[in-house]
Design a protein around this motif. Sequence first.
Motif, short mmCIF file in Angstrom:
data_model
loop_
_atom_site.label_atom_id
_atom_site.label_comp_id
_atom_site.label_asym_id
_atom_site.label_seq_id
_atom_site.Cartn_x
_atom_site.Cartn_y
_atom_site.Cartn_z
N MET A 1 0.82 -1.19 0.00
CA MET A 1 0.00 0.00 0.00
C MET A 1 0.86 1.26 0.00
SD MET A 1 -3.12 0.87 0.06
CE MET A 1 -4.15 2.20 0.43
N ARG A 2 1.95 1.24 0.77
CA ARG A 2 2.83 2.40 0.84
C ARG A 2 3.53 2.62 -0.49
NH1 ARG A 2 5.64 2.45 6.79
NH2 ARG A 2 3.69 2.44 7.93
N LYS A 3 3.88 1.54 -1.17
CA LYS A 3 4.52 1.66 -2.48
C LYS A 3 3.59 2.36 -3.47
CE LYS A 3 7.95 -1.91 -3.06
NZ LYS A 3 8.31 -3.09 -3.81
N LEU A 4 2.34 1.98 -3.41
CA LEU A 4 1.35 2.56 -4.30
C LEU A 4 1.18 4.06 -4.04
CD1 LEU A 4 -0.73 1.98 -6.53
CD2 LEU A 4 -2.39 1.54 -4.73
N LEU A 5 1.12 4.44 -2.77
CA LEU A 5 0.98 5.86 -2.43
C LEU A 5 2.23 6.65 -2.84
CD1 LEU A 5 -0.74 5.73 1.07
CD2 LEU A 5 -1.74 6.45 -1.09
N LYS A 6 3.41 6.06 -2.63
CA LYS A 6 4.65 6.73 -2.99
C LYS A 6 4.75 6.86 -4.51
CE LYS A 6 9.52 6.79 -1.99
NZ LYS A 6 10.61 6.17 -1.30
N LYS A 7 4.32 5.84 -5.23
CA LYS A 7 4.35 5.87 -6.69
C LYS A 7 3.41 6.96 -7.22
CE LYS A 7 4.06 2.65 -10.54
NZ LYS A 7 3.74 1.29 -10.93
N ASN A 8 2.22 7.07 -6.64
CA ASN A 8 1.28 8.12 -7.05
C ASN A 8 1.80 9.51 -6.71
OD1 ASN A 8 -0.60 6.44 -8.23
ND2 ASN A 8 -1.82 6.24 -6.35
N ARG A 9 2.46 9.64 -5.57
CA ARG A 9 3.02 10.93 -5.17
C ARG A 9 4.08 11.38 -6.16
NH1 ARG A 9 5.65 10.50 0.26
NH2 ARG A 9 3.56 9.91 0.89
N ASN A 10 4.91 10.44 -6.62
CA ASN A 10 5.92 10.78 -7.61
C ASN A 10 5.28 11.20 -8.94
OD1 ASN A 10 8.01 10.32 -5.87
ND2 ASN A 10 8.34 8.19 -6.54
N ARG A 11 4.22 10.56 -9.33
CA ARG A 11 3.53 10.93 -10.57
C ARG A 11 2.97 12.34 -10.47
NH1 ARG A 11 0.05 5.59 -12.24
NH2 ARG A 11 1.82 4.29 -12.82
N TYR A 12 2.36 12.65 -9.33
CA TYR A 12 1.81 14.00 -9.14
C TYR A 12 2.91 15.05 -9.15
CZ TYR A 12 -2.73 12.02 -7.96
OH TYR A 12 -3.93 11.36 -8.00
N LEU A 13 4.02 14.73 -8.52
CA LEU A 13 5.14 15.66 -8.47
C LEU A 13 5.71 15.89 -9.87
CD1 LEU A 13 6.98 17.35 -6.66
CD2 LEU A 13 8.45 15.36 -6.46
N ILE A 14 5.89 14.82 -10.62
CA ILE A 14 6.41 14.94 -11.98
C ILE A 14 5.45 15.73 -12.86
CG2 ILE A 14 6.95 13.63 -14.06
CD1 ILE A 14 8.15 11.48 -12.21
N SER A 15 4.15 15.46 -12.76
CA SER A 15 3.19 16.19 -13.58
C SER A 15 3.13 17.67 -13.17
CB SER A 15 1.81 15.56 -13.49
OG SER A 15 1.29 15.63 -12.18
N PHE A 16 3.24 17.96 -11.87
CA PHE A 16 3.25 19.34 -11.41
C PHE A 16 4.47 20.09 -11.93
CE2 PHE A 16 4.63 22.47 -8.24
CZ PHE A 16 3.54 23.32 -8.28
#
Length: 81
Positions: A1-16
Motif C-alpha cells: 500500500m505504501r509503495k502505491l501511495l509513494k508511486k502516485n506521489r511521484n507521478r503527481y510531483l512529476i506532472s506538477f
Amino acid sequence: MRKLLKKNRNRYLISFITLTLLILSVSVKPLVVDIMGKRVVLKTLAIDPRDVFRGDYVSLNYDINEIEFSKLDQTIKENYI
C-alpha cells in the motif's frame, strides 16, 4: 500500500513540475525579445474614416509605405505610366 501511495506521489510531483515548466516556458520568448530586441518606432499617418455599416474605426497608414514618384527607378516609372 505504501509503495502505491509513494508511486502516485511521484507521478503527481512529476506532472506538477512538467506543467509548471510548460507554463514558464511560454513567457521565455517575450522576455528574450524585451531584453535583446531592438525598438522600432514608425511614424503613422492616421486616416479616420467613417463608414455607415462598420461605424467609426481607425485605419493606420505608415509613413514608410509612402514613396515619392521622383525617387523611383526609371524602369518602374516606365512600367507605371
